[in-house]
Design a protein around this motif. Sequence first.
Motif, mmCIF file in Angstrom:
data_model
loop_
_atom_site.group_PDB
_atom_site.id
_atom_site.type_symbol
_atom_site.label_atom_id
_atom_site.label_comp_id
_atom_site.label_asym_id
_atom_site.label_seq_id
_atom_site.Cartn_x
_atom_site.Cartn_y
_atom_site.Cartn_z
ATOM 1 N N GLY A 78 36.549 41.589 16.624
ATOM 2 C CA GLY A 78 37.663 41.905 15.742
ATOM 3 C C GLY A 78 38.179 40.681 15.010
ATOM 4 O O GLY A 78 37.503 39.635 14.964
ATOM 5 N N GLU A 79 39.372 40.812 14.485
ATOM 6 C CA GLU A 79 39.931 39.785 13.597
ATOM 7 C C GLU A 79 40.728 38.723 14.379
ATOM 8 O O GLU A 79 40.257 37.598 14.554
ATOM 9 C CB GLU A 79 40.811 40.511 12.581
ATOM 10 N N ALA A 80 41.898 39.093 14.836
ATOM 11 C CA ALA A 80 42.772 38.135 15.516
ATOM 12 C C ALA A 80 43.746 38.925 16.378
ATOM 13 O O ALA A 80 44.035 40.086 16.086
ATOM 14 C CB ALA A 80 43.546 37.306 14.491
ATOM 15 N N PRO A 81 44.293 38.291 17.421
ATOM 16 C CA PRO A 81 45.237 39.000 18.276
ATOM 17 C C PRO A 81 46.519 39.377 17.528
ATOM 18 O O PRO A 81 46.942 38.647 16.626
ATOM 19 C CB PRO A 81 45.562 37.990 19.382
ATOM 20 N N GLY A 82 47.100 40.491 17.923
ATOM 21 C CA GLY A 82 48.434 40.857 17.450
ATOM 22 C C GLY A 82 49.457 40.524 18.532
ATOM 23 O O GLY A 82 49.153 39.776 19.468
ATOM 24 N N GLU A 85 48.449 41.562 22.188
ATOM 25 C CA GLU A 85 47.346 40.743 22.709
ATOM 26 C C GLU A 85 47.840 39.328 23.031
ATOM 27 O O GLU A 85 47.456 38.741 24.046
ATOM 28 C CB GLU A 85 46.205 40.678 21.681
ATOM 29 N N PRO A 91 42.170 40.819 24.263
ATOM 30 C CA PRO A 91 42.004 41.412 22.935
ATOM 31 C C PRO A 91 42.099 42.937 22.965
ATOM 32 O O PRO A 91 41.734 43.572 23.947
ATOM 33 C CB PRO A 91 40.596 40.983 22.499
ATOM 34 N N PHE A 92 42.580 43.478 21.875
ATOM 35 C CA PHE A 92 42.609 44.928 21.651
ATOM 36 C C PHE A 92 43.283 45.696 22.795
ATOM 37 O O PHE A 92 42.653 46.543 23.448
ATOM 38 C CB PHE A 92 41.191 45.451 21.382
ATOM 39 N N ASN A 118 37.579 38.264 19.359
ATOM 40 C CA ASN A 118 38.017 38.159 17.960
ATOM 41 C C ASN A 118 37.456 36.894 17.329
ATOM 42 O O ASN A 118 37.154 35.922 18.033
ATOM 43 C CB ASN A 118 39.546 38.088 17.898
ATOM 44 N N HIS A 192 37.951 48.450 10.756
ATOM 45 C CA HIS A 192 38.826 47.989 11.826
ATOM 46 C C HIS A 192 39.648 49.168 12.340
ATOM 47 O O HIS A 192 40.098 50.001 11.550
ATOM 48 C CB HIS A 192 39.761 46.891 11.266
HETATM 49 N N1 URA Z 1 43.298 43.491 16.033
HETATM 50 C C1 URA Z 1 42.278 42.641 16.205
HETATM 51 O O1 URA Z 1 41.508 42.376 15.294
HETATM 52 N N2 URA Z 1 42.114 42.096 17.399
HETATM 53 C C2 URA Z 1 42.896 42.380 18.426
HETATM 54 O O2 URA Z 1 42.659 41.838 19.502
HETATM 55 C C3 URA Z 1 43.946 43.282 18.225
HETATM 56 C C4 URA Z 1 44.140 43.824 17.024
#
Ligand code: URA
Length: 223
Positions: A78-82, A85, A91-92, A118, A192
């Motif tokens: 994925g992209e990056a933690p929110g 997370e 993650p996720f 991510n 996503h």
């Molecule tokens: N979106 C992401 O791309 N990664 C995460 O870990 C959570 C949300």
Amino acid sequence: MNDTLRHELTFLRDLGFTHLDIPKITVATTAVEDSDGKSLLAELQAIASVCVKCKLAKTRTQVVYGVGSPNADLMFIGEAPGRDEDEKGEPFVGRAGQLLTDIIKAMKLTRDDVYIANVVKCRPPENRNPDPEELDACRPYIRRQVEIIQPKVIVTLGKFALQSLTEKSYGITATRGHWLEYNGVKVMPTYHPAYLLRTPSAKKDVWNDMKLVMAELGMTTSS
Ligand code: URA
């Protein structure tokens, strides 16, 4: 110099290390080649957990490294933690994460069967998009994770994951559902999960993509 050591040193150089301070040389009793995926991932996590290569280090609660099987055939990137997370260190795990977990379950797998990570390991403030400097700084970690895990298939979730892993300016609409390749590993770009929360009609596209992935992995696809 053996290949494993060369890899380790190249990785450290990519992280920005210019010299190594080794006060005492100890002869290793275990060959570096013997290290299994689990311990290599743990070593990398130890390095990542104190990373200060970009400005996200100042605002994160913790580094969100990755979870799952070190021997996974399937890796989701994925992209990056929110916010969720960043709080939990996994993650996720927020709303988009729940949807990803549902997709994994629909594939008759669990989060423990796959590996989830991510391209950016620290939360961008206010969940803004990661900027190029942050993506560049973090790229060696995800690439090393892929190298250690050696999955058969990578599913990239959204544009940032695909573009940062491959360092190519692929568009997600044009590529989703089509096989690409990264370093000899098959890559399936898809939407996503956060996009699916906003656009539920796109879920069928993602499921079609996952059916291609399951077929590639020799899994049965009933629907
Ligand atoms: N979106 C992401 O791309 N990664 C995460 O870990 C959570 C949300």
